[in-house]
Write a protein that holds these residues in place. Sequence first.
Motif, PDB file in Angstrom:
ATOM      1  N   THR A  87       0.592   4.625   4.826  1.00  0.00           N
ATOM      2  CA  THR A  87      -0.376   3.751   5.493  1.00  0.00           C
ATOM      3  C   THR A  87      -0.109   3.661   6.990  1.00  0.00           C
ATOM      4  N   LEU A 120       0.832  -1.195   0.000  1.00  0.00           N
ATOM      5  CA  LEU A 120       0.000   0.000   0.000  1.00  0.00           C
ATOM      6  C   LEU A 120       0.877   1.259   0.000  1.00  0.00           C
ATOM      7  N   ALA A 138       0.247  -2.298   8.603  1.00  0.00           N
ATOM      8  CA  ALA A 138       0.755  -1.739   7.347  1.00  0.00           C
ATOM      9  C   ALA A 138       1.684  -2.719   6.648  1.00  0.00           C
ATOM     10  N   THR A 188      -3.741   9.378  -2.278  1.00  0.00           N
ATOM     11  CA  THR A 188      -4.212   7.993  -2.230  1.00  0.00           C
ATOM     12  C   THR A 188      -5.675   7.941  -2.640  1.00  0.00           C
ATOM     13  N   PHE A 212      -5.947   2.868   0.590  1.00  0.00           N
ATOM     14  CA  PHE A 212      -4.619   3.472   0.681  1.00  0.00           C
ATOM     15  C   PHE A 212      -3.744   3.087  -0.522  1.00  0.00           C
TER      16      PHE A 212
END
Length: 495
Positions: A357, A353, A403, A450, A471
């Motif tokens: 994040t 991501l 994350a 994002t 994200f």
Amino acid sequence: MDAAAPERRLHPMSWLFVLIQQLRQFILPLIVLFVMGRGDRNDLWGLVAICVLAVISIWQYYTYRFRIGIDSLQIRSGLLERSLREIPFARIQNVALRQTLLHRIFGVAEVRLESAGGIKPEAEMRVLTLADALALEALVRRRRGEARTGPAAPGAETHDDGEVLLRLGAGDIIRAGLISNRGMVVVGGAFAALAQLSRDLFSQIIESWVRGLFGVVEDYGRGHETAAVLVLIVLFLVVVRLFSIALAFLQYHGFRLEEHGRRLTLERGLLSRARTSTPRRRIQSWTLREGMLHRLFGQRSLEVSTAVLENGSDGQPRSLREIAPVATPERCDALIRHLAPQVQWPPAQWQPLHRSTFWRLAVPQWLLTLAIAVPVSLNFGPWGAALVCLWLPWAGYIAWQHARHAGYSVDARMAAVRGGWWTRTWRFAEIGKLQAIRFSQSPLDRTLGTATLLLDTAGGNAIGDPLRLRFIPVDEARALDARLAGEIARSTMRW
């Protein structure tokens, strides 16, 4: 419709089960009427109501007819207000059989015929003999297959014996009970009911338990207070897990997942047996779950979302959902590859991501912790606030783990997303099953560059986990949006 096929009735005891179903809807007013009655003739109104419901139930039995034709099922019901329904076998997507303990005593079953995405079943038959219910399920499966591929050749043999894909033994069910927290609902409900019925009795029971534990541990020296509390906690956890195991046996005893050609059939239950049959192509999305206890026992759970009715009128689950309540990760992956051979699972590579994040996940937790620390410091001083602030590094660690494990994967066949740390989830759907794509950006998304993609499938559950890609860098999100929208527009939705 085959006009030569005779009309048939339900089981002779069908009226009894219809009466029980109706009494369940009116049981609370009837109880209030009996309990709060004044001891005069008005109390007889409850008996009159039960007699009226019994007459209605018998009426429904005598006015309900069904005829099985070549390519459809005809149902006739009603006397004053008559109804005639013609249900093509090709329209029936799910055949659900249900047996409560009373059903099993009489050797009967309740049958529901359901279509894709319907709010109500196409037909409800309360009740048929178990042999007739299983024969009707096999007939629907066979006739629906003939509607898709053409009638079978004369003299051709049909085989209804399916291949068992997964069977849960006693050890598997015990592991499912230990992993789940269903026992917490039973214990918590019992404590809540006891506290509401008699708070004095509830206090006396808790006090006697605590005193007994203190008395047992007191003989072993000092520090018995802490030991008694620990024993009480361990005892509570043991009771919760025992209840969880008992509930798991009630739900998953005799669990068997079978494959009959293009259909999947799932059967389970100890006292109340449930059997549901759904075409394999009705599976819209897949979800793998792995909690901390799953990892401790080396297990995962596999669920699917189908484009059929999720729950019946009584709130009981009807569609195929938990196809593997507990299984090893290798077994879950093998089931996915067998039932969805067109997708590559697990994906060869997961895309990370956006680099922001971690901060998106950590900062809200930090702000919430600081907001809690302010009133705590006013009531308990700096030491209380310091204890609350000890959560800050742990919240940051959790955000970092989330994350690190999050990611997504999109190829020519499927779109998948993974997330979580303490409880990890993997969710994916075939691109041919997608109905709509929503591109969205919050003000914070526009600031950080994002976006979020929400992928919608048929039969999605509003309270379930959506297939959401969060994200994602905005350029990647726009490219994926355009690519998936183009593929959906060019393809015919298969659901």
